[in-house]
Write an enzyme that holds these catalytic residues in place. Structure first.
Site, PDB file in Angstrom:
ATOM      1  N   GLU A 290       4.861  11.567  -1.253  1.00  8.77           N
ATOM      2  CA  GLU A 290       5.777  11.803  -0.131  1.00  8.77           C
ATOM      3  C   GLU A 290       5.846  10.487   0.619  1.00  8.77           C
ATOM      4  OE1 GLU A 290       7.523  14.398  -0.062  1.00  8.77           O
ATOM      5  OE2 GLU A 290       6.377  15.482  -1.572  1.00  8.77           O
ATOM      6  N   CYS A 324       7.129  10.211   9.563  1.00 14.13           N
ATOM      7  CA  CYS A 324       8.070   9.992   8.465  1.00 14.13           C
ATOM      8  C   CYS A 324       9.388  10.699   8.768  1.00 14.13           C
ATOM      9  CB  CYS A 324       7.478  10.501   7.170  1.00 14.13           C
ATOM     10  SG  CYS A 324       6.862  12.167   7.333  1.00 14.13           S
ATOM     11  N   GLU A 423      13.863   1.752   7.087  1.00 13.29           N
ATOM     12  CA  GLU A 423      12.845   2.463   7.878  1.00 13.29           C
ATOM     13  C   GLU A 423      12.092   1.436   8.720  1.00 13.29           C
ATOM     14  OE1 GLU A 423       9.120   3.990   6.059  1.00 13.29           O
ATOM     15  OE2 GLU A 423       9.546   5.866   7.082  1.00 13.29           O
TER      16      GLU A 423
HETATM   17  P1  NAD Z   1       1.364   2.538   3.673  1.00 16.57           P
HETATM   18  O1  NAD Z   1       2.238   2.674   2.490  1.00 16.57           O
HETATM   19  O2  NAD Z   1       1.194   1.215   4.295  1.00 16.57           O
HETATM   20  O3  NAD Z   1      -0.123   3.043   3.283  1.00 16.57           O
HETATM   21  C1  NAD Z   1      -0.334   4.283   2.674  1.00 16.57           C
HETATM   22  C2  NAD Z   1      -1.627   4.193   1.891  1.00 16.57           C
HETATM   23  O4  NAD Z   1      -1.472   3.240   0.852  1.00 16.57           O
HETATM   24  C3  NAD Z   1      -2.826   3.748   2.726  1.00 16.57           C
HETATM   25  O5  NAD Z   1      -3.975   4.447   2.320  1.00 16.57           O
HETATM   26  C4  NAD Z   1      -2.938   2.288   2.373  1.00 16.57           C
HETATM   27  O6  NAD Z   1      -4.245   1.771   2.526  1.00 16.57           O
HETATM   28  C5  NAD Z   1      -2.529   2.303   0.918  1.00 16.57           C
HETATM   29  N1  NAD Z   1      -2.081   0.992   0.459  1.00 16.57           N
HETATM   30  C6  NAD Z   1      -1.551  -0.003   1.180  1.00 16.57           C
HETATM   31  N2  NAD Z   1      -1.314  -1.067   0.396  1.00 16.57           N
HETATM   32  C7  NAD Z   1      -1.689  -0.725  -0.852  1.00 16.57           C
HETATM   33  C8  NAD Z   1      -1.681  -1.396  -2.105  1.00 16.57           C
HETATM   34  N3  NAD Z   1      -1.214  -2.639  -2.226  1.00 16.57           N
HETATM   35  N4  NAD Z   1      -2.125  -0.723  -3.163  1.00 16.57           N
HETATM   36  C9  NAD Z   1      -2.563   0.525  -3.055  1.00 16.57           C
HETATM   37  N5  NAD Z   1      -2.608   1.214  -1.899  1.00 16.57           N
HETATM   38  C10 NAD Z   1      -2.160   0.589  -0.812  1.00 16.57           C
HETATM   39  O7  NAD Z   1       1.852   3.628   4.726  1.00 16.57           O
HETATM   40  P2  NAD Z   1       1.310   3.914   6.192  1.00 16.57           P
HETATM   41  O8  NAD Z   1       1.682   2.765   7.064  1.00 16.57           O
HETATM   42  O9  NAD Z   1      -0.106   4.356   6.171  1.00 16.57           O
HETATM   43  O10 NAD Z   1       2.172   5.198   6.568  1.00 16.57           O
HETATM   44  C11 NAD Z   1       3.504   5.090   6.954  1.00 16.57           C
HETATM   45  C12 NAD Z   1       4.446   5.390   5.814  1.00 16.57           C
HETATM   46  O11 NAD Z   1       4.139   6.674   5.272  1.00 16.57           O
HETATM   47  C13 NAD Z   1       5.888   5.481   6.273  1.00 16.57           C
HETATM   48  O12 NAD Z   1       6.714   4.902   5.304  1.00 16.57           O
HETATM   49  C14 NAD Z   1       6.125   6.977   6.391  1.00 16.57           C
HETATM   50  O13 NAD Z   1       7.466   7.353   6.314  1.00 16.57           O
HETATM   51  C15 NAD Z   1       5.311   7.486   5.246  1.00 16.57           C
HETATM   52  N6  NAD Z   1       4.926   8.885   5.418  1.00 16.57           N
HETATM   53  C16 NAD Z   1       5.592   9.834   4.695  1.00 16.57           C
HETATM   54  C17 NAD Z   1       5.290  11.173   4.856  1.00 16.57           C
HETATM   55  C18 NAD Z   1       6.027  12.228   4.088  1.00 16.57           C
HETATM   56  O14 NAD Z   1       5.581  13.369   4.085  1.00 16.57           O
HETATM   57  N7  NAD Z   1       7.132  11.906   3.443  1.00 16.57           N
HETATM   58  C19 NAD Z   1       4.296  11.550   5.747  1.00 16.57           C
HETATM   59  C20 NAD Z   1       3.615  10.563   6.454  1.00 16.57           C
HETATM   60  C21 NAD Z   1       3.943   9.233   6.274  1.00 16.57           C
END
Ligand code: NAD
Length: 538
Positions: A290, A324, A423
């Site tokens: 998601e 999100c 976004e």
């Molecule tokens: P992010 O993508 O920065 O991080 C998400 C996860 O991925 C974290 O655990 C992070 O440590 C990990 N990550 C980061 N870089 C990585 C890499 N290079 N390799 C592997 N893993 C890595 O997202 P965020 O800032 O934590 O959250 C915000 C984002 O999440 C927004 O885009 C938001 O829209 C989305 N979101 C979506 C939903 C949904 O239900 N659709 C819900 C909540 C958040």
């Protein structure tokens, strides 16, 4: 032994009323005031590992305040966590469903009755959420996920094929073969819990890699799982360097599934790695993600201007726009705009931005300096954009004592401006004003301006126009809201998820998601094996 317990359909956990319950308020405040610095270990097979490779966690709204130190496990320890989980799998899978379910139901009770204020306070401090935002997340939604997942898993198990006289047919809802890698975002404590616990409830073992930015509240919940009796190794907690942990997990032949929530860009990069490694794996992994959104509010000329304004304020600026589902692009008809604009200009300066522990605060800080820098740059670019963009309200940012951004509304003249497309994940709402007669063209714009398709709201009283919009926007949002803001999905009421660049739309908190963590085996058992090879009757 011979019992088939029935779990009733749960009701949503009511919000705790801190005004009416001063004792709860006092406990919450003591957690908020606490100066303890928490050492967050990796937990592998029940063993807490304090590696000494430390990353600091500070309150985003007061960066002087050190809350925790994450002890990041190294590569060898992450490999060890995978082996440990696989060793735990046999006994966990063999445990009857009701016994597994009881662990998560017990965790829900511990949150609800024993550690509610503690995990709410951790979410307020670590993720800069006001109480109004933290309580429905860290307590309400988290508890709902635990209880509704059990009920919905029970419904899945009850799905059985036809059995006829002389033979029994059954579906054995097996877990996946291997381990599930759960990677969670910072913005909801409840999501982290669900990403790891949903697959585990279905009998899987998991490696849970929380976001560093929410590690404090996520670790509090992990402690609660231990307290609830989750056997060691079923979920291993690895607050590791994200790229390293992901490489190790996705390189393993036993990798069986990815349960991800976060940005679309990171999700796609993980998907690519899985594709490259596909020949290594024992099976074809399940990929559930998601991801991001560019969520719209579309107002029709028949809409009520006050209702639109309130939805924009609540939808775009609660939790600093870091949901999100947050409203981040709005389409307002020319006839309604003067009223909406002046209401926004009058009301937005009243939203207090600051310390989340203070009751009057509406918005805390954005999550970190990187996010703050990105938002600041986008607001500055809008200022420099001449006629194409103008600031309607807000626009100020500051860094003392934390990462603050004022609720900001920008009006653009080009409906395909980057601010209507990308976004930003912060308190910035972009508005395009359309001509009243251009309703149909506007529906097309809403549909095809952004790559995302997560949430959207339509404000409209005219039934025909509403029908037209619902049809035209069939693929523009996985969760569509009518005459209400696009945020605040409730477990069991609005199963959540989007399509296009917003994810695989497996609907968190519902049977649709849980189904992805099973690999059913169908068994036919004959009571009397056939005695002859000839066909009967001829
Ligand atoms: P992010 O993508 O920065 O991080 C998400 C996860 O991925 C974290 O655990 C992070 O440590 C990990 N990550 C980061 N870089 C990585 C890499 N290079 N390799 C592997 N893993 C890595 O997202 P965020 O800032 O934590 O959250 C915000 C984002 O999440 C927004 O885009 C938001 O829209 C989305 N979101 C979506 C939903 C949904 O239900 N659709 C819900 C909540 C958040």
């Amino acid at each position: 032994m011979n019992a088939i317990p029935q779990f009733p359909r749960p009701v949503n956990e009511p919000e705790f009323n801190y005004q009416a319950e001063p004792e709860g308020r006092a406990v919450l405040e003591s957690h908020l005031r606490s100066t303890d610095v928490v050492d967050i270990p990796a937990v592998i097979g029940g063993e807490k590992i304090y590696s000494g490779d430390v990353e600091e966690v500070r309150a985003p709204h007061d960066t002087r305040r050190l809350l925790a130190r994450i002890h990041r496990p190294n590569e060898q320890q992450v490999r060890g966590a995978i082996q440990n989980s696989l060793a735990a799998a046999r006994e966990w899978t063999a445990l009857p469903f009701d016994k597994r379910a009881s662990v998560f139901l017990r965790a829900a009770e511990i949150v609800a009755q024993l550690r509610r204020h503690e995990i709410t306070a951790a979410t307020m401090l670590g993720q800069s959420k006001t109480l109004d935002q933290a309580e429905p997340d860290a307590a309400g939604e988290l508890i709902d996920f635990m209880r509704f997942n059990v009920y919905e898993a029970q419904q899945i198990h009850a799905q059985q094929p036809l059995t006829v006289q002389g033979a029994m047919n059954r579906t054995d809802w097996r877990p996946l073969e291997g381990f599930v890698y759960a990677v969670s975002p910072f913005n909801f404590t409840a999501i982290g819990a669900n990403l790891a616990c949903g697959p585990a409830l279905m009998g899987n073992v998991c490696l849970w890699k929380p976001s560093q930015k929410s590690a404090l509240a996520n670790y509090r919940f992990f402690e609660i799982l231990e307290q609830a009796g989750l056997p060691p190794g079923v979920i291993n907690f690895i607050p590791a360097d994200p790229a390293m942990a992901t490489r190790v997990a996705l390189d393993s032949p036993d990798f069986a599934g990815l349960h991800f929530t976060g940005s679309s860009q990171i999700f796609k990069s993980l998907w690519r790695s899985i594709g490259e490694n596909v020949d290594r794996y024992r099976g074809l992994p399940r990929i559930v993600g998601e991801t991001g959104g560019k969520d719209f509010v579309l107002a029709h000329p028949s809409a009520d201007a006050d209702a639109v304004t309130t939805a924009l304020i609540r939808g775009a600026f609660e939790y600093q726009g870091q949901k999100c589902s947050a409203a981040s692009r709005a389409y307002v008809p020319r006839s309604l705009w003067p009223a909406v604009k002046s209401a926004l200009q009058e009301q937005l300066p009243q939203l207090r931005v600051g310390d989340v522990a203070q009751r009057e605060t509406f918005m805390g800080a954005v999550i970190d300096g990187v996010s703050h820098g990105r938002l600041n740059a986008r607001i500055q670019a809008a200022r420099d954009d001449g006629q194409a963009a103008s600031i309607v309200s807000g626009g100020r940012t500051w860094t003392e004592p934390g990462w603050f951004v004022e609720p900001t509304v920008i009006e653009v003249t080009d409906p395909r401006h980057a601010l209507m497309r990308d976004e930003l994940f912060g308190p910035v709402l972009t508005v395009f004003v359309y001509e009243d007669k251009a309703w149909e063209d506007t529906l097309k714009l809403v549909d095809d301006t952004s790559a995302y398709a997560l949430t959207g709201s339509i404000f409209c009283v005219d039934r025909q126009a509403l029908m037209q919009a619902e049809t035209a926007l069939a693929n523009a949002a996985g969760n569509l809201y009518i005459n209400t803001k696009p945020t605040g999905a409730v477990v069991g009421q609005q199963p959540f998820g989007g399509s296009r660049a917003s994810g695989t739309n497996d609907k968190a908190g519902s049977w649709m998601n849980l189904l992805r963590w099973t690999s059913p085996r169908v068994i036919k058992e004959s009571y009397l094996p056939q005695g002859r090879w000839q066909f009967t009757g001829n």
